[in-house]
Motif scaffolding. Structure first.
Motif, PDB file in Angstrom:
ATOM      1  N   PHE A 199      19.817 -14.613 -51.651  1.00  0.00           N
ATOM      2  CA  PHE A 199      19.526 -13.223 -51.352  1.00  0.00           C
ATOM      3  C   PHE A 199      18.001 -12.943 -51.943  1.00  0.00           C
ATOM      4  O   PHE A 199      17.499 -13.630 -52.722  1.00  0.00           O
ATOM      5  CB  PHE A 199      20.531 -12.276 -51.928  1.00  0.00           C
ATOM      6  N   PHE A 200      17.390 -11.722 -51.324  1.00  0.00           N
ATOM      7  CA  PHE A 200      16.275 -11.332 -51.897  1.00  0.00           C
ATOM      8  C   PHE A 200      16.247 -10.155 -52.693  1.00  0.00           C
ATOM      9  O   PHE A 200      17.106  -9.147 -52.593  1.00  0.00           O
ATOM     10  CB  PHE A 200      15.308 -11.061 -50.607  1.00  0.00           C
ATOM     11  N   THR A 201      15.635 -10.244 -53.832  1.00  0.00           N
ATOM     12  CA  THR A 201      15.458  -9.133 -54.794  1.00  0.00           C
ATOM     13  C   THR A 201      14.075  -8.723 -55.279  1.00  0.00           C
ATOM     14  O   THR A 201      13.272  -9.644 -55.254  1.00  0.00           O
ATOM     15  CB  THR A 201      16.456  -9.290 -56.057  1.00  0.00           C
ATOM     16  N   LYS A 202      13.775  -7.467 -55.637  1.00  0.00           N
ATOM     17  CA  LYS A 202      12.522  -7.083 -56.253  1.00  0.00           C
ATOM     18  C   LYS A 202      12.233  -7.546 -57.530  1.00  0.00           C
ATOM     19  O   LYS A 202      11.099  -7.784 -58.283  1.00  0.00           O
ATOM     20  CB  LYS A 202      12.175  -5.926 -56.049  1.00  0.00           C
ATOM     21  N   THR A 203      13.549  -7.720 -58.196  1.00  0.00           N
ATOM     22  CA  THR A 203      13.610  -8.194 -59.807  1.00  0.00           C
ATOM     23  C   THR A 203      12.864  -9.537 -60.014  1.00  0.00           C
ATOM     24  O   THR A 203      13.291 -10.568 -59.368  1.00  0.00           O
ATOM     25  CB  THR A 203      15.095  -8.077 -60.526  1.00  0.00           C
ATOM     26  N   GLY A 204      11.727  -9.533 -60.892  1.00  0.00           N
ATOM     27  CA  GLY A 204      11.181 -10.715 -61.141  1.00  0.00           C
ATOM     28  C   GLY A 204      10.009 -10.828 -60.496  1.00  0.00           C
ATOM     29  O   GLY A 204       9.275 -12.034 -61.081  1.00  0.00           O
ATOM     30  N   VAL A 205       9.562 -10.181 -59.426  1.00  0.00           N
ATOM     31  CA  VAL A 205       8.555 -10.425 -58.779  1.00  0.00           C
ATOM     32  C   VAL A 205       7.232 -10.170 -59.806  1.00  0.00           C
ATOM     33  O   VAL A 205       7.075  -9.370 -60.299  1.00  0.00           O
ATOM     34  CB  VAL A 205       8.279  -9.586 -57.507  1.00  0.00           C
ATOM     35  N   GLY A 206       6.206 -11.346 -59.545  1.00  0.00           N
ATOM     36  CA  GLY A 206       5.148 -11.088 -60.534  1.00  0.00           C
ATOM     37  C   GLY A 206       5.227 -11.413 -61.756  1.00  0.00           C
ATOM     38  O   GLY A 206       4.299 -11.416 -62.601  1.00  0.00           O
ATOM     39  N   GLN A 254       7.309  -6.518 -51.934  1.00  0.00           N
ATOM     40  CA  GLN A 254       7.699  -8.182 -52.231  1.00  0.00           C
ATOM     41  C   GLN A 254       8.878  -8.271 -52.682  1.00  0.00           C
ATOM     42  O   GLN A 254       9.164  -7.793 -53.713  1.00  0.00           O
ATOM     43  CB  GLN A 254       6.329  -8.779 -53.161  1.00  0.00           C
ATOM     44  N   TYR A 255       9.547  -9.454 -52.441  1.00  0.00           N
ATOM     45  CA  TYR A 255      10.900  -9.609 -52.808  1.00  0.00           C
ATOM     46  C   TYR A 255      11.036 -11.111 -53.139  1.00  0.00           C
ATOM     47  O   TYR A 255      10.298 -12.082 -52.313  1.00  0.00           O
ATOM     48  CB  TYR A 255      11.877  -9.608 -51.957  1.00  0.00           C
ATOM     49  N   VAL A 256      11.712 -11.559 -54.144  1.00  0.00           N
ATOM     50  CA  VAL A 256      11.729 -12.893 -54.535  1.00  0.00           C
ATOM     51  C   VAL A 256      13.038 -13.469 -54.005  1.00  0.00           C
ATOM     52  O   VAL A 256      14.114 -12.749 -54.117  1.00  0.00           O
ATOM     53  CB  VAL A 256      11.528 -13.305 -55.874  1.00  0.00           C
ATOM     54  N   MET A 257      13.329 -14.589 -53.517  1.00  0.00           N
ATOM     55  CA  MET A 257      14.597 -15.405 -53.014  1.00  0.00           C
ATOM     56  C   MET A 257      15.033 -15.996 -54.034  1.00  0.00           C
ATOM     57  O   MET A 257      14.701 -16.788 -54.730  1.00  0.00           O
ATOM     58  CB  MET A 257      14.412 -16.112 -51.854  1.00  0.00           C
ATOM     59  N   GLU A 258      16.481 -15.543 -54.277  1.00  0.00           N
ATOM     60  CA  GLU A 258      17.360 -16.251 -55.480  1.00  0.00           C
ATOM     61  C   GLU A 258      18.385 -16.940 -54.614  1.00  0.00           C
ATOM     62  O   GLU A 258      19.077 -16.347 -53.868  1.00  0.00           O
ATOM     63  CB  GLU A 258      17.932 -15.111 -56.358  1.00  0.00           C
ATOM     64  N   ARG A 259      18.771 -18.090 -55.177  1.00  0.00           N
ATOM     65  CA  ARG A 259      19.828 -18.814 -54.530  1.00  0.00           C
ATOM     66  C   ARG A 259      21.153 -18.218 -55.453  1.00  0.00           C
ATOM     67  O   ARG A 259      21.111 -18.107 -56.734  1.00  0.00           O
ATOM     68  CB  ARG A 259      19.654 -20.338 -54.755  1.00  0.00           C
TER      69      ARG A 259
END
Length: 232
Positions: free
Chosen positions: A118-125, A141-146
């Motif tokens: 899934f994608f989340t904004k938490t942790g971007v940058g 921007q979103y980061v993909m988390e497994r």
């Protein structure tokens, strides 16, 4: 099918093995499966990857398995009060995958729901996003988390019926429902066992389909992590 086992050791027998990924419910020392963790320690299995919000405290909860060096990697959001956890990590003796707390909960929930990522904004940058896919949605921007799926999940609930329908109590609910979903095999420690039909279906927090084995620990220690009293 009988899901109820006479003790924690027999509930783990034939299930836990070296090198497995084990997800464990709880938050600090609240809602941890105390008897199952003790039995896991006594089983002697090693090389474990443990998924848990944190690792208990020194000498209690998952901290016991750090002392015995049975855990090779932690996937967690918090080191907290566990000095041995911090020592092993800083000394390069323990692998650690730090995960934001809400992201960790969602990774477990998604794993149990069959959602691979899934994608989340938490942790971007931040370093959380290092090496992970980034994608833009609606200008953000979103980061993909497994997601996470464990070989075995160890869960604490207040009550179960013999089929494995679970009820949690107050804040001990914490990570336990998501951990229960995320395990290929889920073993549950409860304080109270009732017959099928005694739990109102509207009060079931985790349905029996996720539960494979049950053990009763009627009088857990429920140790307080930080006891604070008021002084006059």
């Amino acid at each position: 099918m009988n899901k109820v086992y006479p003790d924690a050791a027999s509930a783990l027998a034939g299930i836990v093995q070296d090198g497995q990924t084990i997800a464990v419910g709880g938050f600090g020392l609240c809602g941890i499966p105390e008897a199952l963790i003790g039995a896991l320690r006594d089983s002697g299995v090693t090389g474990l990857t443990a998924i848990s919000n944190n690792a208990g405290v020194d000498g209690f909860g998952l901290g016991q398995l750090l002392t015995t060096r049975q855990i090779k990697k932690m996937i967690a959001s918090y080191v907290g009060e566990n000095k041995e956890f911090a020592r092993q990590y800083l000394a390069g003796e323990l692998e650690l995958e730090f995960t934001p707390q809400g992201t960790l909960a969602e990774k477990l929930r998604a794993g149990g729901a069959g959602i691979p990522a899934f994608f989340t904004k938490t942790g971007v940058g931040t370093i959380v996003a290092d090496g992970k896919e980034l994608r833009e949605f609606d200008g953000e921007q979103y980061v993909m988390e497994r997601s996470l799926v464990a070989d075995v999940s160890l869960v604490k609930a207040y009550m179960a019926d013999r089929a494995g329908n679970l009820v949690y109590r107050k804040t001990a609910r914490n990570f336990n429902p998501n951990v229960a979903m995320a395990g290929k095999i889920t073993i549950v420690e409860v304080e109270k066992l009732v017959e099928v039909g005694e739990i109102d279906p509207d009060q079931v927090h985790t349905p029996s389909i996720f539960v494979h084995r049950i053990v009763v620990n009627a009088n857990p220690e429920k140790r307080i992590e930080q006891r604070t009293v008021r002084t006059d």
